[in-house]
Design a protein around this motif. Structure first.
Motif, short mmCIF file in Angstrom:
data_model
loop_
_atom_site.label_atom_id
_atom_site.label_comp_id
_atom_site.label_asym_id
_atom_site.label_seq_id
_atom_site.Cartn_x
_atom_site.Cartn_y
_atom_site.Cartn_z
N GLU A 9 -44.00 120.88 164.15
CA GLU A 9 -44.21 120.09 163.01
C GLU A 9 -43.29 120.42 161.97
N PHE A 10 -42.23 120.11 161.76
CA PHE A 10 -41.37 120.23 160.63
C PHE A 10 -41.74 119.41 159.47
N LEU A 11 -41.06 119.95 158.27
CA LEU A 11 -41.52 119.30 157.01
C LEU A 11 -41.47 117.58 157.29
N SER A 12 -40.35 117.25 157.82
CA SER A 12 -40.31 115.95 157.85
C SER A 12 -41.59 115.38 158.59
N MET A 13 -41.87 116.09 159.68
CA MET A 13 -42.95 115.40 160.68
C MET A 13 -44.27 115.68 160.08
N HIS A 14 -44.49 116.65 159.24
CA HIS A 14 -45.75 116.77 158.31
C HIS A 14 -45.92 115.73 157.48
N VAL A 15 -44.69 115.35 156.99
CA VAL A 15 -44.92 114.07 155.82
C VAL A 15 -45.32 113.01 156.57
N TYR A 16 -44.69 112.59 157.72
CA TYR A 16 -45.04 111.69 158.70
C TYR A 16 -46.63 111.60 159.03
N ARG A 17 -47.24 112.60 159.50
CA ARG A 17 -48.38 112.83 160.07
C ARG A 17 -49.35 112.70 158.94
N LEU A 18 -49.21 113.25 157.66
CA LEU A 18 -50.03 113.11 156.65
C LEU A 18 -50.01 111.57 155.91
N GLY A 19 -49.13 111.07 155.96
CA GLY A 19 -49.05 109.66 155.53
C GLY A 19 -49.14 108.61 156.47
N PHE A 20 -48.68 108.46 157.49
CA PHE A 20 -48.58 107.30 158.18
C PHE A 20 -49.42 107.38 159.66
N ALA A 21 -49.24 108.87 160.32
CA ALA A 21 -49.67 108.72 161.95
C ALA A 21 -50.95 108.91 162.03
N ALA A 52 -46.29 114.24 148.08
CA ALA A 52 -46.25 115.52 147.24
C ALA A 52 -45.34 116.49 148.33
N VAL A 53 -45.69 116.55 149.60
CA VAL A 53 -44.59 117.19 150.56
C VAL A 53 -43.45 116.62 150.35
N LEU A 75 -40.07 118.87 149.62
CA LEU A 75 -38.82 118.95 150.71
C LEU A 75 -37.77 118.36 149.86
N LEU A 76 -37.82 117.38 149.08
CA LEU A 76 -36.54 117.10 148.32
C LEU A 76 -36.04 117.95 147.47
N ILE A 77 -37.00 118.62 146.78
CA ILE A 77 -36.49 119.82 145.86
C ILE A 77 -35.72 120.92 146.83
N LEU A 78 -36.27 121.14 147.82
CA LEU A 78 -35.63 122.42 148.73
C LEU A 78 -34.47 121.79 149.10
N ILE A 79 -34.29 120.54 149.78
CA ILE A 79 -32.91 120.23 150.26
C ILE A 79 -31.97 120.24 148.73
N THR A 80 -32.37 119.80 147.75
CA THR A 80 -31.56 119.97 146.34
C THR A 80 -31.17 121.18 146.23
N VAL A 81 -32.04 122.15 146.00
CA VAL A 81 -31.42 123.76 145.84
C VAL A 81 -30.51 124.12 146.57
N PRO A 116 -36.34 104.61 143.95
CA PRO A 116 -37.29 105.17 145.15
C PRO A 116 -37.99 106.52 144.76
N THR A 117 -37.00 107.31 144.06
CA THR A 117 -37.28 108.61 143.76
C THR A 117 -38.45 108.85 142.63
N VAL A 118 -38.21 107.83 141.70
CA VAL A 118 -39.24 107.81 140.57
C VAL A 118 -40.61 107.27 141.39
N PHE A 119 -40.55 106.46 142.23
CA PHE A 119 -41.72 105.95 143.10
C PHE A 119 -42.50 106.96 143.63
N LEU A 120 -41.66 107.78 144.38
CA LEU A 120 -41.99 108.90 145.13
C LEU A 120 -42.67 109.96 144.14
#
Length: 294
Positions: A244-256, A266-267, A271-277, A29-33
């Motif tokens: 509209e947190f980052l996760s909500m922004h992801v949802y609104r752009l992609g699905f809402a 891309a968002v 978010l994944l990189i930010l959480i990893t760091v 899933p990460t590569v697909f993302l």
């Protein structure tokens, strides 16, 4: 070489199936993302093309103005709830670290918020915070007050309060477990040296509890940064974009509304990189705390 490596670490043979399964479920899933984030794919359209870093350039150049706003409130939300939950959780743990009547009942009450799913928590608090018929404003009515909790001005604060209510007991139980496992020898030595309660707490209890405190911070910081359930159930990211947190922004752009899956991916990557760091920094601090205690 592999046989020698496994021979020196025999435990890997037993956990290798789980590692492989988790690795596959994470890697694919990460590569697909990452692949989606480099396209202009939209829901409902079969034709899409590779656009390289255009989606990321759009975000960082300010063309998506709400991205930076979501970034700011996400990091602010993480900082606020982590600090408040740590302080309240530590205070509750200190109170629990003594014998008193009805202690099992207190533990049962603390477990209730932890056992509730965040989406159900958001729905319950949405009813309780209703401006006209909510129980919170009903109680405030006796003091002559009324608050529009889910308005644009107060929605962020309401989301913070709900998250604190649900997750403070989790922090408290982690720190309480650490307190119950502390050795008695340092306390006996401090008492012999004539240390008072404040000195014992500052120079004995806090250093010994540091690994557990950092562990609680790691859990809550990571979880709060990617929060979705509570703000979605409580406000759906609104009013406007106030929650509209980052996760909500992801949802609104992609699905809402728009279906811009490529830009949403891309968002998600950011978010994944930010959480990893942040996770890496906190886990590194936690390991140093464990080494210092050892």
């Amino acid at each position: 070489m592999l046989r020698n490596y496994l021979h020196k670490r025999p435990h890997l043979v037993y956990i290798m199936p789980a590692i492989l399964i988790l690795g596959i479920l994470t890697f694919i899933p990460t590569v697909f993302l990452y692949g989606l984030s480099l396209t202009n794919y939209e829901l409902g359209y079969q034709d899409f093309k590779f656009v390289g870093l255009d989606n990321f350039i759009r975000l960082f150049s300010g063309q998506d103005a709400e991205f930076w706003y979501s970034m700011r409130i996400s990091i602010g939300f993480m900082a606020i709830v982590t600090v408040v939950e740590l302080l309240l959780g530590f205070w509750l743990a200190v109170l629990l670290d003594r014998e008193f009547k009805l202690k099992p009942l207190v533990f049962a009450c603390l477990i209730i918020p932890i056992a509730m799913t965040p989406s159900i928590t958001g729905q319950i608090w949405k009813l309780m915070l209703n401006a006209e018929n909510g129980v919170v404003n009903y109680l405030l009515h006796f003091f002559g007050g009324k608050v529009i909790w889910l308005s644009a001005e107060n929605a962020f604060l309401s989301t913070v309060l709900v998250d604190i209510w649900q997750n403070t007991p989790f922090v408290a139980l982690i720190i309480y477990a650490g307190m119950r496992s502390l050795p008695s020898e340092p306390y006996e030595a401090a008492a012999i040296d004539g240390a008072n309660r404040v000195q014992i707490f500052r120079y004995v209890t806090l250093p010994l509890l540091l690994p557990m405190i950092l562990l609680a911070v790691v859990f809550r910081a990571i979880d709060s940064l990617k929060t979705f359930d509570i703000p979605y159930s409580l406000t759906q990211g609104g009013p406007g974009s106030s929650t509209e947190f980052l996760s909500m922004h992801v949802y609104r752009l992609g699905f809402a509304q728009t279906g811009w899956v490529g830009r949403s991916a891309a968002v998600s990557v950011i978010l994944l990189i930010l959480i990893t760091v942040i996770s890496w920094l906190l886990i590194r601090a936690y390991r140093k705390g464990v080494e210092n205690r050892g």
